[in-house]
Design a protein around this motif. Sequence first.
Motif, PDB file in Angstrom:
ATOM      1  N   PHE A 155      11.491  22.797  11.561  1.00  8.75           N
ATOM      2  CA  PHE A 155      12.768  23.497  11.701  1.00  8.75           C
ATOM      3  C   PHE A 155      12.689  25.026  11.683  1.00  8.75           C
ATOM      4  O   PHE A 155      13.611  25.681  12.145  1.00  8.75           O
ATOM      5  CB  PHE A 155      13.744  23.031  10.607  1.00  8.75           C
ATOM      6  CG  PHE A 155      14.071  21.575  10.730  1.00  8.75           C
ATOM      7  CD1 PHE A 155      14.966  21.136  11.685  1.00  8.75           C
ATOM      8  CD2 PHE A 155      13.449  20.640   9.922  1.00  8.75           C
ATOM      9  CE1 PHE A 155      15.255  19.783  11.827  1.00  8.75           C
ATOM     10  CE2 PHE A 155      13.730  19.290  10.057  1.00  8.75           C
ATOM     11  CZ  PHE A 155      14.633  18.865  11.005  1.00  8.75           C
ATOM     12  N   ALA A 156      11.591  25.581  11.176  1.00  6.34           N
ATOM     13  CA  ALA A 156      11.549  27.041  11.038  1.00  6.34           C
ATOM     14  C   ALA A 156      11.709  27.742  12.387  1.00  6.34           C
ATOM     15  O   ALA A 156      12.403  28.747  12.489  1.00  6.34           O
ATOM     16  CB  ALA A 156      10.261  27.464  10.340  1.00  6.34           C
ATOM     17  N   ASN A 157      11.079  27.199  13.442  1.00  2.42           N
ATOM     18  CA  ASN A 157      11.199  27.828  14.758  1.00  2.42           C
ATOM     19  C   ASN A 157      12.048  27.004  15.717  1.00  2.42           C
ATOM     20  O   ASN A 157      11.958  27.146  16.931  1.00  2.42           O
ATOM     21  CB  ASN A 157       9.808  28.053  15.369  1.00  2.42           C
ATOM     22  CG  ASN A 157       8.999  29.017  14.544  1.00  2.42           C
ATOM     23  OD1 ASN A 157       9.504  30.072  14.153  1.00  2.42           O
ATOM     24  ND2 ASN A 157       7.778  28.643  14.228  1.00  2.42           N
ATOM     25  N   HIS A 158      12.849  26.119  15.167  1.00  3.14           N
ATOM     26  CA  HIS A 158      13.690  25.251  16.000  1.00  3.14           C
ATOM     27  C   HIS A 158      14.738  26.092  16.727  1.00  3.14           C
ATOM     28  O   HIS A 158      15.365  26.971  16.143  1.00  3.14           O
ATOM     29  CB  HIS A 158      14.366  24.210  15.098  1.00  3.14           C
ATOM     30  CG  HIS A 158      15.249  23.279  15.850  1.00  3.14           C
ATOM     31  ND1 HIS A 158      14.754  22.348  16.723  1.00  3.14           N
ATOM     32  CD2 HIS A 158      16.591  23.148  15.878  1.00  3.14           C
ATOM     33  CE1 HIS A 158      15.766  21.679  17.243  1.00  3.14           C
ATOM     34  NE2 HIS A 158      16.894  22.141  16.762  1.00  3.14           N
ATOM     35  N   GLN A 159      14.900  25.829  18.044  1.00  2.00           N
ATOM     36  CA  GLN A 159      15.865  26.617  18.822  1.00  2.00           C
ATOM     37  C   GLN A 159      17.173  25.861  18.926  1.00  2.00           C
ATOM     38  O   GLN A 159      17.355  25.023  19.802  1.00  2.00           O
ATOM     39  CB  GLN A 159      15.276  26.916  20.200  1.00  2.00           C
ATOM     40  CG  GLN A 159      14.082  27.845  20.103  1.00  2.00           C
ATOM     41  CD  GLN A 159      13.380  28.002  21.428  1.00  2.00           C
ATOM     42  OE1 GLN A 159      12.986  27.025  22.064  1.00  2.00           O
ATOM     43  NE2 GLN A 159      13.209  29.234  21.860  1.00  2.00           N
ATOM     44  N   LYS A 160      18.075  26.193  18.027  1.00  2.00           N
ATOM     45  CA  LYS A 160      19.311  25.406  17.939  1.00  2.00           C
ATOM     46  C   LYS A 160      20.330  25.773  19.021  1.00  2.00           C
ATOM     47  O   LYS A 160      21.346  25.111  19.161  1.00  2.00           O
ATOM     48  CB  LYS A 160      19.937  25.582  16.552  1.00  2.00           C
ATOM     49  CG  LYS A 160      20.352  27.002  16.258  1.00  2.00           C
ATOM     50  CD  LYS A 160      21.114  27.073  14.950  1.00  2.00           C
ATOM     51  CE  LYS A 160      21.586  28.494  14.712  1.00  2.00           C
ATOM     52  NZ  LYS A 160      22.374  28.605  13.498  1.00  2.00           N
ATOM     53  N   GLU A 161      20.046  26.818  19.797  1.00  2.00           N
ATOM     54  CA  GLU A 161      20.977  27.212  20.859  1.00  2.00           C
ATOM     55  C   GLU A 161      20.850  26.308  22.084  1.00  2.00           C
ATOM     56  O   GLU A 161      21.709  26.304  22.953  1.00  2.00           O
ATOM     57  CB  GLU A 161      20.722  28.673  21.287  1.00  2.00           C
ATOM     58  CG  GLU A 161      21.017  29.711  20.213  1.00  2.00           C
ATOM     59  CD  GLU A 161      19.927  29.813  19.151  1.00  2.00           C
ATOM     60  OE1 GLU A 161      18.810  29.268  19.371  1.00  2.00           O
ATOM     61  OE2 GLU A 161      20.198  30.400  18.098  1.00  2.00           O
ATOM     62  N   ILE A 162      19.745  25.572  22.156  1.00  2.00           N
ATOM     63  CA  ILE A 162      19.495  24.758  23.351  1.00  2.00           C
ATOM     64  C   ILE A 162      20.122  23.382  23.209  1.00  2.00           C
ATOM     65  O   ILE A 162      19.975  22.730  22.168  1.00  2.00           O
ATOM     66  CB  ILE A 162      17.968  24.635  23.587  1.00  2.00           C
ATOM     67  CG1 ILE A 162      17.392  26.026  23.889  1.00  2.00           C
ATOM     68  CG2 ILE A 162      17.649  23.647  24.707  1.00  2.00           C
ATOM     69  CD1 ILE A 162      15.889  26.068  23.950  1.00  2.00           C
ATOM     70  N   LEU A 163      20.827  22.945  24.258  1.00  2.00           N
ATOM     71  CA  LEU A 163      21.387  21.597  24.290  1.00  2.00           C
ATOM     72  C   LEU A 163      20.223  20.610  24.231  1.00  2.00           C
ATOM     73  O   LEU A 163      19.367  20.602  25.117  1.00  2.00           O
ATOM     74  CB  LEU A 163      22.190  21.433  25.590  1.00  2.00           C
ATOM     75  CG  LEU A 163      23.042  20.172  25.737  1.00  2.00           C
ATOM     76  CD1 LEU A 163      24.087  20.080  24.636  1.00  2.00           C
ATOM     77  CD2 LEU A 163      23.721  20.157  27.103  1.00  2.00           C
ATOM     78  N   PRO A 164      20.142  19.795  23.177  1.00  2.00           N
ATOM     79  CA  PRO A 164      18.893  19.058  22.892  1.00  2.00           C
ATOM     80  C   PRO A 164      18.712  17.776  23.695  1.00  2.00           C
ATOM     81  O   PRO A 164      18.553  16.693  23.133  1.00  2.00           O
ATOM     82  CB  PRO A 164      19.013  18.765  21.400  1.00  2.00           C
ATOM     83  CG  PRO A 164      20.471  18.629  21.185  1.00  2.00           C
ATOM     84  CD  PRO A 164      21.150  19.551  22.144  1.00  2.00           C
ATOM     85  N   LYS A 165      18.708  17.902  25.043  1.00  2.00           N
ATOM     86  CA  LYS A 165      18.506  16.723  25.873  1.00  2.00           C
ATOM     87  C   LYS A 165      17.051  16.687  26.323  1.00  2.00           C
ATOM     88  O   LYS A 165      16.550  17.688  26.824  1.00  2.00           O
ATOM     89  CB  LYS A 165      19.382  16.795  27.131  1.00  2.00           C
ATOM     90  CG  LYS A 165      20.858  16.928  26.849  1.00  2.00           C
ATOM     91  CD  LYS A 165      21.664  16.707  28.102  1.00  2.00           C
ATOM     92  CE  LYS A 165      21.555  17.852  29.088  1.00  2.00           C
ATOM     93  NZ  LYS A 165      22.401  17.612  30.279  1.00  2.00           N
ATOM     94  N   ILE A 166      16.420  15.536  26.203  1.00  2.00           N
ATOM     95  CA  ILE A 166      15.045  15.421  26.712  1.00  2.00           C
ATOM     96  C   ILE A 166      15.097  15.468  28.226  1.00  2.00           C
ATOM     97  O   ILE A 166      14.432  16.261  28.877  1.00  2.00           O
ATOM     98  CB  ILE A 166      14.379  14.110  26.247  1.00  2.00           C
ATOM     99  CG1 ILE A 166      14.196  14.155  24.730  1.00  2.00           C
ATOM    100  CG2 ILE A 166      13.023  13.925  26.940  1.00  2.00           C
ATOM    101  CD1 ILE A 166      13.564  12.924  24.152  1.00  2.00           C
TER     102      ILE A 166
END
Length: 268
Positions: free
Chosen positions: A33-44
Motif C-alpha cells: 500500500f505504501a506506493n499504491h496509486q489510489k487515483e487509478i480506476l482499479p480495473k485489470i
Amino acid sequence: MSAIFVIVLAILTLSKTNGQDISNVKQLYTDVFANHQKEILPKIDQNTPLQISVTMYLMTITKFDEVDETIVILGAMGCSWNDGGISWDPTSYGNKYYTVLSSEKIWTPPITLINAVDVLGPVQGDTKTNVYIFYDGNVTWPLGGVMSAKCTTDISKFPYDSQTCKFQFLSWGLDQTELTLNLSSDPFSAQFFTPNSNWNFSSYDIRIISWNGYSTLEFSITIKRASLYYSVMVTLKQNTRKLEHISGTTALLVLCILKDSTMSSSVS
Ligand SMILES: *[C@@H]1O[C@H](CO)[C@@H](O)[C@H](O)[C@H]1NC(C)=O
Ligand SMILES: *[C@@H]1O[C@H](CO)[C@@H](O)[C@H](O)[C@H]1NC(C)=O
Ligand SMILES: *[C@@H]1O[C@H](CO)[C@@H](O)[C@H](O)[C@H]1NC(C)=O
C-alpha cells in the motif's frame, strides 16, 4: 503416538491462523500500500466495466415533508469490488488473508445520490470509514449518511396516505462503460432499522437500470402515515402558514379531523 501427532497438528494449525503479528501487517502495508496509486480506476481489463456489488441498508426514515416534497432518511450501502492493483501472498505475511485500512488509502467509487435536494457529491462526504481488503484484491467498503431526496407528494388520500419516494444512486463521472453497479445476492437489509412514529415503512423496491449512460441503482420506499391525530396536529402547527398550498377541501378535512380527534380525546 497418534495423540502427540494430533497435538502437533493442532499447534501447527493454530500458529497458521494466529501467526500474524504487527510486523507482518507493517510489512504488508509497506509492500502493497505504501506506493499504491489510489487515483487509478482499479480495473485489470480496462475494456470491461468495474463491477461494484451493492447492498442497501435502511436505518431510519428521518423526515417526510409534504410541502417541500422531500424525504430524509438515514441510509447506508455496503459496496464490494475487486481492486486489480492489490494482491499479496498470505503465506509471505504470516497468513494474513485480509487487512483493515482507512478508506482514504485506496480507490473508492464516487457513489452519488443524483436526486438529492441539498448537495451533489459523494454520499459519504469527507467521512472516512474502514475498508476490508482481501489478499486477492477484494474490497468491502461501508458508506452512508443522511440522504435527502426530492419526492413528489400525493396527498389525495390524506390523512390515510402512503408516499413512495425514490433514491437514485450512481457513480458520478464514471459511466456504465467504466463502472456498473450490481445488486448483491441479498440487496436490501433492515437489520439496523429504527422505526419512525409518524411514518410506517411499508415496502421497498431495489433495481439497477441504465439511465443517461449511467448504471443507476434505484431504491424506492413506500411509507404510510402512522398516527392520525399526531400528524394532523403537526401538519397544522408547522404548516399553518403554508396551508394555502394545500387545496381548500383538504384544509377543511384537516380541520374536521382535528375537531373529531379533540372531541374523542376529551371523552376518554
Ligand atoms: C473475491 O470475490 C470473488 C467474486 O465475488 C469470489 O469468488 C472470491 O471468493 C472472493 N475472494 C475472497 C478472498 O473472498
Ligand atoms: C453487473 O451489471 C452489468 C450491467 O448491468 C452486467 O452486464 C453484469 O453481468 C452484472 N454482473 C453480475 C456479476 O451480475
Ligand atoms: C404502524 O406500525 C405500528 C407498529 O408496528 C402499528 O401499531 C400501526 O398500526 C401501524 N400504522 C399503520 C397506519 O399502518
